[in-house]
Motif scaffolding. Structure first.
Motif: not given
Length: 120
Positions: A66, A68, A93
């Motif tokens: 993921k 950020f 995000y």
């Protein structure tokens, strides 16, 4: 009186972007304003607008990666890593990768749509 509660029916948050959000504890499920705990699966190439929430957010990556963007710094978490992002921090995000990302998100106080402050 029991001193515990087992959550068997999390609230499935309706989304339009293919992301699965299952809130196990929080405002939508247990009316708990202090903390929210959600299981999430972000599909490949998913992203959200920038936001500046009024709550701390902890993320633990179960599977995948993921991305950020925190105050213009790109941070990528992989399986087994976690992060805490302080409240009132501008963050975006996303999952720009080719595989889905499964993770747990914990917000303190609880996630609240009126306090997430997503940019248009």
């Amino acid at each position: 009186m029991k001193k515990y509660f087992i959550q068997n029916t999390p609230f499935i948050v309706p989304t339009t972007d293919g992301k699965l959000i299952e809130e196990h504890h929080g405002l939508a499920t247990t009316n708990n304003a202090q903390i929210s705990i959600a299981h999430m699966i972000a599909p490949p190439k998913w992203s959200e607008p920038y936001q500046t929430p009024e709550f701390d957010e902890y993320t633990y990556i179960i599977r995948g990666k993921k991305q950020f963007i925190i105050d213009d710094e790109i941070v990528i978490l992989e399986t087994g890593q976690s992060i805490k992002i302080e409240k009132n921090t501008r963050v975006q995000y996303s999952n720009p990768f080719d595989e889905e990302c499964e993770y747990i998100a914990i917000c303190q106080p609880a996630f609240d749509f009126t306090k997430v402050h997503r940019e248009v």
